[in-house]
Design an enzyme around this catalytic site. Structure first.
Site, PDB file in Angstrom:
ATOM      1  CE  LYS A   1      -3.416   2.329   2.993  1.00 16.73           C
ATOM      2  NZ  LYS A   1      -2.535   3.159   3.857  1.00 16.73           N
ATOM      3  CG  LEU A   2       3.127   2.589  -2.963  1.00 18.78           C
ATOM      4  CD1 LEU A   2       3.647   3.019  -4.327  1.00 18.78           C
ATOM      5  CD2 LEU A   2       4.257   2.544  -1.950  1.00 18.78           C
ATOM      6  CG  ASP A   3      -0.509   5.688   2.857  1.00 16.34           C
ATOM      7  OD1 ASP A   3      -1.582   5.222   2.450  1.00 16.34           O
ATOM      8  OD2 ASP A   3       0.032   5.316   3.921  1.00 16.34           O
ATOM      9  CG  LEU A   4       0.360   7.872  -4.054  1.00 13.71           C
ATOM     10  CD1 LEU A   4       0.000   7.887  -5.541  1.00 13.71           C
ATOM     11  CD2 LEU A   4       1.853   7.677  -3.873  1.00 13.71           C
TER      12      LEU A   4
END
Length: 252
Positions: free
Chosen positions: A128-131
């Protein structure tokens, strides 16, 4: 071609299901096992459970609760939160969780992706990448625990995690998270969606039409929080999920 999925994304804190807005303003939603039972009855595609307790000090995996969750969940379930080692991942997967979701560990120890992938298969590893937009309104990978941006091109970062063995990618838009303001193609323009692993989008989705529009792009799933938990402008808790006919319409 993979079936399009609609995934409830549940946030766990101190053994309670909560909801946040832009990673702030934590609100109590309900008992995790009761909410799980409701989603069981609604026959959801799968569930993503993320324990955000690690944002506090002295965090430990909530092992007893996770055992209950795994034993009572009738659909595929992924778990994230506090997984820092291969042993942590092994414990979670042995409980019956299908997937491990890595967020902060990817930033602090990216080789953990490879370790879990080599041991249990890439289908077990979700990243999961938080942008989040920086002061110059440029979208960057965001490290919440250390409140800083990662100085690396998003698409280069995605290629790196795929090469390490990630089997699925969650792209979460922090500035939209919990707001129900909508998530649109314009938000996706900076991201190369032509990759070889499934893509899950999260953050701000506000309607069935919004879901349908997102599925027209190269998106395999949407992970939803507020839209499946709240009703109305006063955010009354009302657990919901599209019925079979609605889901067929949304994903066709």
């Amino acid at each position: 071609m993979l079936q399009k999925r609609i995934i409830p994304l549940l946030l766990l804190s101190d053994n309670k299901i909560v909801k946040t807005e832009k990673f702030k303003n934590i609100s109590y939603v309900g008992d995790p096992l009761n909410i799980l039972k409701i989603f069981n009855e609604k026959e959801v595609d799968e569930i993503m459970l993320l324990d955000i307790s690690k944002r506090k000090k002295n965090y430990n995996l909530q092992k007893e609760l996770l055992k209950q969750f795994a034993s009572e969940c009738f659909m595929p379930i992924s778990y994230g939160g506090g997984i820092d080692t291969l042993e942590d991942a092994e414990f979670i997967l042995n409980l019956g969780f299908e997937k491990i979701c890595l967020t902060h560990a990817v930033l602090s120890n990216p080789k953990l992706i490879q370790e879990i992938s080599d041991s249990f298969g890439k289908q077990s590893v979700v990243v999961k990448l938080d942008l989040k937009k920086n002061l110059f309104r440029k979208l960057k990978v965001y490290d919440y625990l250390n409140n800083k941006f990662i100085n690396e091109d998003i698409n280069h970062f995605i290629k790196k995690i795929i090469s390490l063995g990630a089997g699925e990618l969650v792209i979460n838009f922090v500035d939209n998270e919990g707001t129900r303001t909508g998530l649109y193609d314009a938000d996706l323009l900076k991201i190369d969606l032509d990759i070889e692993i499934p893509i899950i989008i999260s953050g701000g989705v506000n309607s069935h039409q919004n879901i349908k529009d997102l599925f027209k792009s190269r998106i395999d799933a949407v992970a939803l929080g507020s839209l499946l938990i709240y009703f109305g402008i006063h955010k009354a808790v009302l657990i919901n999920y599209p019925n079979k006919d609605e889901k067929k319409e949304l994903t066709k």
